[in-house]
Structure formats: structure tokens, C-alpha cells
Design a protein around this motif. Structure first.
Motif, mmCIF file in Angstrom:
data_model
loop_
_atom_site.group_PDB
_atom_site.id
_atom_site.type_symbol
_atom_site.label_atom_id
_atom_site.label_comp_id
_atom_site.label_asym_id
_atom_site.label_seq_id
_atom_site.Cartn_x
_atom_site.Cartn_y
_atom_site.Cartn_z
ATOM 1 N N PRO A 199 0.813 -1.231 0.000
ATOM 2 C CA PRO A 199 0.000 0.000 0.000
ATOM 3 C C PRO A 199 0.840 1.271 0.000
ATOM 4 O O PRO A 199 0.480 2.263 -0.655
ATOM 5 N N VAL A 200 1.966 1.243 0.722
ATOM 6 C CA VAL A 200 2.857 2.406 0.715
ATOM 7 C C VAL A 200 3.480 2.597 -0.657
ATOM 8 O O VAL A 200 3.630 3.724 -1.146
ATOM 9 N N ALA A 201 3.843 1.477 -1.310
ATOM 10 C CA ALA A 201 4.378 1.570 -2.668
ATOM 11 C C ALA A 201 3.338 2.154 -3.625
ATOM 12 O O ALA A 201 3.661 2.964 -4.500
ATOM 13 N N GLY A 202 2.069 1.764 -3.440
ATOM 14 C CA GLY A 202 1.015 2.340 -4.262
ATOM 15 C C GLY A 202 0.839 3.823 -4.024
ATOM 16 O O GLY A 202 0.612 4.599 -4.965
ATOM 17 N N LEU A 203 0.967 4.252 -2.755
ATOM 18 C CA LEU A 203 0.849 5.674 -2.434
ATOM 19 C C LEU A 203 2.006 6.471 -3.041
ATOM 20 O O LEU A 203 1.802 7.565 -3.598
ATOM 21 N N ILE A 204 3.211 5.921 -2.961
ATOM 22 C CA ILE A 204 4.359 6.598 -3.580
ATOM 23 C C ILE A 204 4.175 6.657 -5.090
ATOM 24 O O ILE A 204 4.497 7.670 -5.738
ATOM 25 N N GLY A 205 3.640 5.576 -5.658
ATOM 26 C CA GLY A 205 3.388 5.575 -7.090
ATOM 27 C C GLY A 205 2.380 6.627 -7.499
ATOM 28 O O GLY A 205 2.534 7.283 -8.545
ATOM 29 N N ASP A 247 -5.303 -1.369 -5.022
ATOM 30 C CA ASP A 247 -6.341 -0.779 -4.180
ATOM 31 C C ASP A 247 -6.086 0.702 -3.945
ATOM 32 O O ASP A 247 -7.020 1.512 -3.967
ATOM 33 N N VAL A 248 -4.821 1.065 -3.728
ATOM 34 C CA VAL A 248 -4.495 2.472 -3.494
ATOM 35 C C VAL A 248 -4.643 3.291 -4.773
ATOM 36 O O VAL A 248 -5.121 4.431 -4.755
ATOM 37 N N MET A 249 -4.300 2.705 -5.905
ATOM 38 C CA MET A 249 -4.255 3.470 -7.139
ATOM 39 C C MET A 249 -5.615 3.627 -7.811
ATOM 40 O O MET A 249 -5.825 4.582 -8.577
ATOM 41 N N ALA A 262 -15.142 4.356 -12.557
ATOM 42 C CA ALA A 262 -15.457 2.927 -12.590
ATOM 43 C C ALA A 262 -14.817 2.202 -13.764
ATOM 44 O O ALA A 262 -14.855 0.976 -13.819
ATOM 45 N N ASN A 263 -14.242 2.913 -14.736
ATOM 46 C CA ASN A 263 -13.663 2.253 -15.907
ATOM 47 C C ASN A 263 -12.192 1.954 -15.740
ATOM 48 O O ASN A 263 -11.477 1.712 -16.710
ATOM 49 N N ASN A 264 -11.680 1.951 -14.514
ATOM 50 C CA ASN A 264 -10.278 1.652 -14.280
ATOM 51 C C ASN A 264 -10.019 0.155 -14.398
ATOM 52 O O ASN A 264 -10.889 -0.663 -14.090
ATOM 53 N N PRO A 265 -8.820 -0.234 -14.813
ATOM 54 C CA PRO A 265 -8.487 -1.660 -14.891
ATOM 55 C C PRO A 265 -8.252 -2.240 -13.505
ATOM 56 O O PRO A 265 -7.657 -1.591 -12.637
ATOM 57 N N ILE A 266 -8.706 -3.461 -13.297
ATOM 58 C CA ILE A 266 -8.476 -4.189 -12.052
ATOM 59 C C ILE A 266 -8.140 -5.632 -12.395
ATOM 60 O O ILE A 266 -8.386 -6.095 -13.510
ATOM 61 N N VAL A 275 -8.135 -10.801 -8.532
ATOM 62 C CA VAL A 275 -8.192 -10.835 -7.073
ATOM 63 C C VAL A 275 -8.882 -9.584 -6.527
ATOM 64 O O VAL A 275 -9.594 -9.643 -5.509
ATOM 65 N N TYR A 276 -8.722 -8.450 -7.214
ATOM 66 C CA TYR A 276 -9.422 -7.236 -6.775
ATOM 67 C C TYR A 276 -10.900 -7.315 -7.115
ATOM 68 O O TYR A 276 -11.739 -6.750 -6.407
ATOM 69 N N LYS A 277 -11.238 -8.031 -8.172
ATOM 70 C CA LYS A 277 -12.634 -8.257 -8.518
ATOM 71 C C LYS A 277 -13.331 -9.085 -7.437
ATOM 72 O O LYS A 277 -14.496 -8.835 -7.099
ATOM 73 N N VAL A 278 -12.635 -10.062 -6.881
ATOM 74 C CA VAL A 278 -13.192 -10.853 -5.768
ATOM 75 C C VAL A 278 -13.502 -9.951 -4.584
ATOM 76 O O VAL A 278 -14.562 -10.059 -3.953
ATOM 77 N N TYR A 279 -12.579 -9.048 -4.279
ATOM 78 C CA TYR A 279 -12.784 -8.118 -3.168
ATOM 79 C C TYR A 279 -13.947 -7.172 -3.444
ATOM 80 O O TYR A 279 -14.784 -6.921 -2.562
#
Length: 334
Positions: free
Chosen positions: A159-165, A274-276, A282-286, A289-293
Motif C-alpha cells: 500500500p505504501v508503494a502504491g501511495l508513492i506511485g 487498491d491504493v491506485m 469505474a472504468n479503471n483496470p483491475i 483478485v481485486y474483482k473478488v474483493y
């Protein structure tokens, strides 16, 4: 007068000698059986109780059972039911959840993106990690600082890597966005599908490179110097020497990292994604495993999300068998 043969049993650590007592005292302490030869005794060490090895394995087996096998059984069971979102009951629907998932165009589109995302992250993370490891293996001055700068990223949580990204790809202060504008590319993460997918791949690769770097560097340092010198004499070209000599010796390490990186791209990138994409359009790629969530925790479709998790487990299982069955044939461990 004693002969040399009379002294051999005592010299070999036979019974009644101090040497034998010291050598095999530790084996007797844990129930080991000592013989006249030191090597044969070490190979035939046995536990005093047949249940003692299972006692040592019990904590790890309990963790695997509680956090993997039991949730897997629960997911398989829930995939055949239509769960009430408030937990008041469930209705058996058979294979309906599976058929609904497999007939969904949205799910198939996410599956295609997951395949492309996994391939890109695995390829670039392995390639860049190997390149940096080769360069670090040849660094003589300042190699400690060079290796530390490459490894420290691995300590950052996803999550921190996603925030830095997100900071790097921010439309106002992001340095990558500013660099892309020089080439006429206006990156809009969260609004444009391709831009968001590009940023997800870049951050996921950046997060995994240090892990691959550590293992590749250890593998390179384990290659004997005599082999390197013989390769340098037989082949002048550095690229050809690496391709024909060094890379085959790294095949076991590369095969291990291939499995780890595929698993990472499928599951461990959840925190980055999740962070990004959270609170974005709603048209973002996922990924799958994120679809399950999304379906399970936000849509309260527990049965459908359970079916998706079972399908994902089967995909990983088949993919792992394929890797061990076909790719491992090209790996030489000796």
C-alpha cells in the motif's frame, strides 16, 4: 605390544573412548543412534519418539490449516450458495454462481487484463532485477552502497508503494507526468484506462525488482571463479558468455523467481491496485483478485465472489503444474 590395528577402533570414536563420547553425545541427547563411523552415524540419526517430528511441524501445519485450507473449504462451500448479505441465511443454487461468472463479459475482460498484467510485471521485474544483479556483481568500489540502494525498496509495504506511485503519477506534482509531457503524453491516472494500467504495471514492477535482485545476485556470487575464468578464455563476447554459461547456471534461481513473480502479480499486487484505483472512475483496470474483493466486500455478493476465488485458485494450480511440468525440464540443477 599394541599394533596399529588395535588402536583403530578407539581412533574412530568407538565405544569407551572420550572422543566417541564427545562426538555422538549430541545424537544420544535427542535419541540418536551412534555407530562406529562418524558419517554413517550422522546419516542414521533418529528421533527417540516417532511423534517428535510431527510435534515440531505442528505450529506451521496449524497456521497453514487455519489460514489456507479452512478458508479454501469455506470458499468452495459458499460458491454453491446464494448468501444473504445480512447473514440471515443462504440458498443452495448449485453451479449458478460459476455459470454467471463465466458468462459475464466484464469478468472475461478483467481476466484478459490480468493475464497481460501478470505477463508484463513478471517479465520486466525479472529482466530488470537480473540486469541490476549483473551490474552489481561487477561493481568493485562502492558495491555495498549500490546494493543497499537497490534492496531497500523491498522493505516498503505494497500500500505504501502504491501511495508513492500515486505521487509519482500525480497530475500536478508527479515527476513522471512532467517527463511524459515533454513527449506530448498527458498521463491521467484514474481517468484514462491505458494510463492507469501503465502506472499499475510500473509501480508493481518497481516494488518487485529488489526481491529478484537479491536472489539473482546470490546466484551470481555462487558461481565458481574457475567457471568464470574458463568462460572468459573460451568466449570473448560478454553477452555470449553470459547467455551460454552464466544464465544456464542461474536457471534454478530463475525458475524459482518465475513462480514467485507470477504469484506476486496475481495476488500481492492487491495493495498497490487498491491504493491506485480506490475512489476513482469505474472504468479503471483491475485484476481478478481485486474483482473478488469488489464483489464480496462492496457488492455483498458472497456466493459470486467465492466462485471467483475458486476459479482463481484453479487457474493458479493449473499454471503451477504447467510451470513444473514443461518449464522445469529446461532447468539443470547440477
Amino acid at each position: 605390544m599394541s599394533t596399529v590395528t588395535d588402536l583403530l577402533p578407539a581412533a574412530r570414536g568407538g565405544t569407551g573412548t572420550k572422543t566417541g563420547g564427545r562426538r555422538f553425545g549430541a545424537f544420544r541427547l535427542f535419541g540418536g543412534q551412534s555407530n562406529s563411523g562418524g558419517e554413517s552415524a550422522a546419516k542414521r540419526v533418529q528421533f527417540a519418539s516417532p511423534f517428535l517430528p510431527y510435534l515440531f511441524l505442528a505450529p506451521q501445519l496449524a497456521i497453514i490449516f487455519i489460514f489456507f485450507y479452512w478458508p479454501s473449504v469455506q470458499a468452495i462451500q459458499s460458491s454453491f450458495y446464494l448468501e444473504d448479505p445480512f447473514g440471515f441465511g443462504s440458498t443452495f443454487v448449485g453451479m449458478t454462481n460459476y455459470t454467471d461468472v463465466l458468462k459475464s463479459g466484464e469478468y472475461l475482460g478483467i481476466a484478459r487484463f490480468t493475464a497481460v498484467f501478470t505477463a508484463l510485471v513478471t517479465f520486466f521485474a525479472l529482466s530488470i532485477g537480473l540486469l541490476l544483479a549483473v551490474k552489481a556483481d561487477g561493481v568493485i568500489r562502492g558495491n555495498a552502497a549500490y546494493k543497499t540502494l537497490l534492496i531497500w525498496v523491498y522493505a516498503i509495504a505494497p500500500p505504501v508503494a502504491g501511495l508513492i506511485g500515486m505521487m509519482f503519477f500525480d497530475q500536478h506534482i508527479g515527476p513522471i507526468v512532467e517527463l511524459a509531457r515533454w513527449f506530448g503524453w498527458d498521463i491521467k491516472v484514474g481517468l484514462n484506462y491505458f494510463d492507469t494500467a501503465f502506472s499499475m504495471v510500473v509501480v508493481s514492477v518497481w516494488k518487485q525488482i529488489p526481491y529478484n535482485f537479491i536472489f539473482f545476485l546470490s546466484g551470481l556470487q555462487g558461481i565458481p571463479v574457475s567457471v568464470r575464468e574458463a568462460a572468459a578464455i573460451d568466449c570473448r563476447s560478454g553477452f555470449r558468455r553470459f547467455w551460454t554459461v552464466i544464465l544456464p547456471l542461474l536457471a534454478p534461481t530463475a525458475f524459482f523467481l518465475l513462480i514467485i513473480n507470477v504469484t506476486y502479480a496475481l495476488f500481492d499486487t492487491f495493495g498497490v491496485i487498491d491504493v491506485m484505483v480506490k475512489d476513482k472512475a469505474a472504468n479503471n483496470p483491475i485484476t481478478l483478485v481485486y474483482k473478488v474483493y469488489m464483489d464480496g466486500f462492496r457488492g455483498n455478493d458472497l456466493g459470486g465472489s467465492s466462485a471467483q476465488s475458486v476459479i482463481l485458485m484453479l487457474i493458479v494450480f493449473v499454471l503451477t503444474i504447467f510451470q513444473f511440468r514443461f518449464i522445469e525440464r529446461r532447468v539443470h540443477y547440477n
